[in-house]
Write a protein that holds these residues in place. Structure first.
Motif, PDB file in Angstrom:
ATOM      1  N   LYS A  47       0.879  -1.169   0.000  1.00 57.89           N
ATOM      2  CA  LYS A  47       0.000   0.000   0.000  1.00 57.89           C
ATOM      3  C   LYS A  47       0.913   1.215   0.000  1.00 57.89           C
ATOM      4  O   LYS A  47       1.756   1.357   0.880  1.00 57.89           O
ATOM      5  CB  LYS A  47      -0.895  -0.020   1.242  1.00 57.89           C
ATOM      6  N   ASP A  48       0.779   2.077  -1.023  1.00 54.23           N
ATOM      7  CA  ASP A  48       1.725   3.177  -1.190  1.00 54.23           C
ATOM      8  C   ASP A  48       1.099   4.257  -2.066  1.00 54.23           C
ATOM      9  O   ASP A  48       0.263   3.958  -2.910  1.00 54.23           O
ATOM     10  CB  ASP A  48       2.994   2.641  -1.861  1.00 54.23           C
ATOM     11  N   GLU A  49       1.505   5.469  -1.869  1.00 49.15           N
ATOM     12  CA  GLU A  49       1.071   6.593  -2.706  1.00 49.15           C
ATOM     13  C   GLU A  49       1.997   6.691  -3.916  1.00 49.15           C
ATOM     14  O   GLU A  49       3.212   6.525  -3.785  1.00 49.15           O
ATOM     15  CB  GLU A  49       1.137   7.905  -1.910  1.00 49.15           C
ATOM     16  N   PRO A  50       1.477   6.984  -5.094  1.00 51.63           N
ATOM     17  CA  PRO A  50       2.333   7.098  -6.280  1.00 51.63           C
ATOM     18  C   PRO A  50       3.194   8.357  -6.260  1.00 51.63           C
ATOM     19  O   PRO A  50       2.794   9.384  -5.719  1.00 51.63           O
ATOM     20  CB  PRO A  50       1.329   7.143  -7.429  1.00 51.63           C
ATOM     21  N   ILE A  51       4.373   8.238  -6.871  1.00 50.56           N
ATOM     22  CA  ILE A  51       5.274   9.377  -7.057  1.00 50.56           C
ATOM     23  C   ILE A  51       5.353   9.713  -8.540  1.00 50.56           C
ATOM     24  O   ILE A  51       5.162  10.851  -8.938  1.00 50.56           O
ATOM     25  CB  ILE A  51       6.681   9.073  -6.488  1.00 50.56           C
ATOM     26  N   ASP A  52       5.640   8.690  -9.357  1.00 52.25           N
ATOM     27  CA  ASP A  52       5.753   8.874 -10.804  1.00 52.25           C
ATOM     28  C   ASP A  52       5.104   7.666 -11.483  1.00 52.25           C
ATOM     29  O   ASP A  52       5.784   6.802 -12.028  1.00 52.25           O
ATOM     30  CB  ASP A  52       7.231   9.011 -11.183  1.00 52.25           C
ATOM     31  N   MET A  53       3.782   7.621 -11.450  1.00 47.11           N
ATOM     32  CA  MET A  53       3.012   6.484 -11.926  1.00 47.11           C
ATOM     33  C   MET A  53       3.153   6.323 -13.443  1.00 47.11           C
ATOM     34  O   MET A  53       2.926   7.261 -14.188  1.00 47.11           O
ATOM     35  CB  MET A  53       1.541   6.694 -11.544  1.00 47.11           C
ATOM     36  N   ALA A  54       3.532   5.096 -13.865  1.00 48.78           N
ATOM     37  CA  ALA A  54       3.685   4.815 -15.292  1.00 48.78           C
ATOM     38  C   ALA A  54       2.481   4.075 -15.861  1.00 48.78           C
ATOM     39  O   ALA A  54       2.134   4.255 -17.016  1.00 48.78           O
ATOM     40  CB  ALA A  54       4.944   3.989 -15.527  1.00 48.78           C
ATOM     41  N   ALA A  55       1.866   3.224 -15.061  1.00 48.22           N
ATOM     42  CA  ALA A  55       0.695   2.456 -15.495  1.00 48.22           C
ATOM     43  C   ALA A  55      -0.200   2.258 -14.281  1.00 48.22           C
ATOM     44  O   ALA A  55       0.294   2.120 -13.153  1.00 48.22           O
ATOM     45  CB  ALA A  55       1.113   1.111 -16.059  1.00 48.22           C
ATOM     46  N   SER A  56      -1.507   2.236 -14.523  1.00 45.81           N
ATOM     47  CA  SER A  56      -2.438   2.046 -13.409  1.00 45.81           C
ATOM     48  C   SER A  56      -3.757   1.496 -13.913  1.00 45.81           C
ATOM     49  O   SER A  56      -4.056   1.549 -15.108  1.00 45.81           O
ATOM     50  CB  SER A  56      -2.674   3.360 -12.677  1.00 45.81           C
ATOM     51  N   THR A  57      -4.538   0.971 -12.968  1.00 38.74           N
ATOM     52  CA  THR A  57      -5.894   0.535 -13.259  1.00 38.74           C
ATOM     53  C   THR A  57      -6.720   0.675 -11.990  1.00 38.74           C
ATOM     54  O   THR A  57      -6.179   0.632 -10.872  1.00 38.74           O
ATOM     55  CB  THR A  57      -5.927  -0.917 -13.783  1.00 38.74           C
ATOM     56  N   LEU A  58      -8.009   0.843 -12.160  1.00 42.38           N
ATOM     57  CA  LEU A  58      -8.941   0.967 -11.045  1.00 42.38           C
ATOM     58  C   LEU A  58      -9.761  -0.305 -10.968  1.00 42.38           C
ATOM     59  O   LEU A  58     -10.359  -0.724 -11.958  1.00 42.38           O
ATOM     60  CB  LEU A  58      -9.851   2.179 -11.257  1.00 42.38           C
ATOM     61  N   ALA A  59      -9.773  -0.938  -9.792  1.00 41.36           N
ATOM     62  CA  ALA A  59     -10.553  -2.156  -9.588  1.00 41.36           C
ATOM     63  C   ALA A  59     -11.155  -2.119  -8.190  1.00 41.36           C
ATOM     64  O   ALA A  59     -10.427  -1.944  -7.208  1.00 41.36           O
ATOM     65  CB  ALA A  59      -9.675  -3.396  -9.756  1.00 41.36           C
ATOM     66  N   GLU A  60     -12.478  -2.251  -8.120  1.00 46.04           N
ATOM     67  CA  GLU A  60     -13.179  -2.252  -6.831  1.00 46.04           C
ATOM     68  C   GLU A  60     -12.873  -0.995  -6.018  1.00 46.04           C
ATOM     69  O   GLU A  60     -12.780  -1.050  -4.791  1.00 46.04           O
ATOM     70  CB  GLU A  60     -12.809  -3.500  -6.023  1.00 46.04           C
ATOM     71  N   GLY A  61     -12.641   0.128  -6.702  1.00 42.39           N
ATOM     72  CA  GLY A  61     -12.367   1.382  -6.017  1.00 42.39           C
ATOM     73  C   GLY A  61     -10.927   1.566  -5.573  1.00 42.39           C
ATOM     74  O   GLY A  61     -10.568   2.575  -4.983  1.00 42.39           O
ATOM     75  N   ILE A  62     -10.068   0.598  -5.860  1.00 45.95           N
ATOM     76  CA  ILE A  62      -8.647   0.639  -5.494  1.00 45.95           C
ATOM     77  C   ILE A  62      -7.832   0.917  -6.759  1.00 45.95           C
ATOM     78  O   ILE A  62      -8.104   0.360  -7.823  1.00 45.95           O
ATOM     79  CB  ILE A  62      -8.182  -0.698  -4.878  1.00 45.95           C
ATOM     80  N   ILE A  63      -6.809   1.761  -6.650  1.00 45.67           N
ATOM     81  CA  ILE A  63      -5.939   2.069  -7.776  1.00 45.67           C
ATOM     82  C   ILE A  63      -4.667   1.236  -7.639  1.00 45.67           C
ATOM     83  O   ILE A  63      -3.919   1.381  -6.665  1.00 45.67           O
ATOM     84  CB  ILE A  63      -5.599   3.567  -7.835  1.00 45.67           C
ATOM     85  N   PHE A  64      -4.444   0.354  -8.605  1.00 43.00           N
ATOM     86  CA  PHE A  64      -3.252  -0.487  -8.661  1.00 43.00           C
ATOM     87  C   PHE A  64      -2.308   0.141  -9.670  1.00 43.00           C
ATOM     88  O   PHE A  64      -2.739   0.525 -10.765  1.00 43.00           O
ATOM     89  CB  PHE A  64      -3.630  -1.907  -9.096  1.00 43.00           C
ATOM     90  N   PHE A  65      -1.011   0.228  -9.320  1.00 43.71           N
ATOM     91  CA  PHE A  65      -0.104   0.963 -10.211  1.00 43.71           C
ATOM     92  C   PHE A  65       1.323   0.438 -10.163  1.00 43.71           C
ATOM     93  O   PHE A  65       1.706  -0.323  -9.272  1.00 43.71           O
ATOM     94  CB  PHE A  65      -0.118   2.453  -9.867  1.00 43.71           C
ATOM     95  N   VAL A  66       2.087   0.881 -11.159  1.00 41.31           N
ATOM     96  CA  VAL A  66       3.523   0.618 -11.271  1.00 41.31           C
ATOM     97  C   VAL A  66       4.198   1.962 -11.471  1.00 41.31           C
ATOM     98  O   VAL A  66       3.727   2.796 -12.254  1.00 41.31           O
ATOM     99  CB  VAL A  66       3.825  -0.308 -12.471  1.00 41.31           C
ATOM    100  N   GLU A  67       5.304   2.177 -10.765  1.00 46.06           N
ATOM    101  CA  GLU A  67       6.073   3.411 -10.922  1.00 46.06           C
ATOM    102  C   GLU A  67       6.919   3.355 -12.200  1.00 46.06           C
ATOM    103  O   GLU A  67       7.307   2.276 -12.660  1.00 46.06           O
ATOM    104  CB  GLU A  67       7.005   3.615  -9.721  1.00 46.06           C
ATOM    105  N   GLU A  68       7.219   4.508 -12.730  1.00 44.51           N
ATOM    106  CA  GLU A  68       8.059   4.627 -13.919  1.00 44.51           C
ATOM    107  C   GLU A  68       9.403   3.913 -13.725  1.00 44.51           C
ATOM    108  O   GLU A  68       9.888   3.238 -14.634  1.00 44.51           O
ATOM    109  CB  GLU A  68       8.294   6.115 -14.241  1.00 44.51           C
TER     110      GLU A  68
END
Length: 98
Positions: A47-68
């Motif tokens: 569980k973490d806040e994005p800094i430089d998000m490269a890719a993301s998706t929203l599922a069940e109200g949660i944002i899943f992401f990968v940093e650059e």
């Protein structure tokens, strides 16, 4: 790069990590293990806040992401996250990006 989270996987994340709508889950690189796309690295999550998000998706109200900075790991692949019921764990599949 795309991130695809199955409905059951997103439910598992919400239950196991006690997530609420609007929370972020970061997929990050670990320097041990192995994966089909990188031999000496594996994928973890937190569980973490994005800094430089490269890719993301929203599922069940949660944002899943990968940093650059972690994008290299995927080597031109999309990430598919599912839940394996018998093992009671998350599993990753990688498909070549179109």
């Amino acid at each position: 790069m795309k991130i695809v989270i199955s409905e059951r996987a997103s439910q598992w994340f919400k239950e196991e990590m006690e997530l609420k709508q609007g929370d972020y889950v970061r997929f990050y690189i670990q320097f041990y293990g192995s994966s089909p796309v990188q031999e000496t690295f594996s994928l973890g999550f937190t569980k973490d806040e994005p800094i430089d998000m490269a890719a993301s998706t929203l599922a069940e109200g949660i944002i899943f992401f990968v940093e650059e900075s972690d994008l290299w790991y995927f080597a031109g692949h999309d990430l598919h996250v599912d839940y394996h019921e018998k093992k009671d764990e998350i599993e990753y599949q990688y498909t070549k990006s179109e």
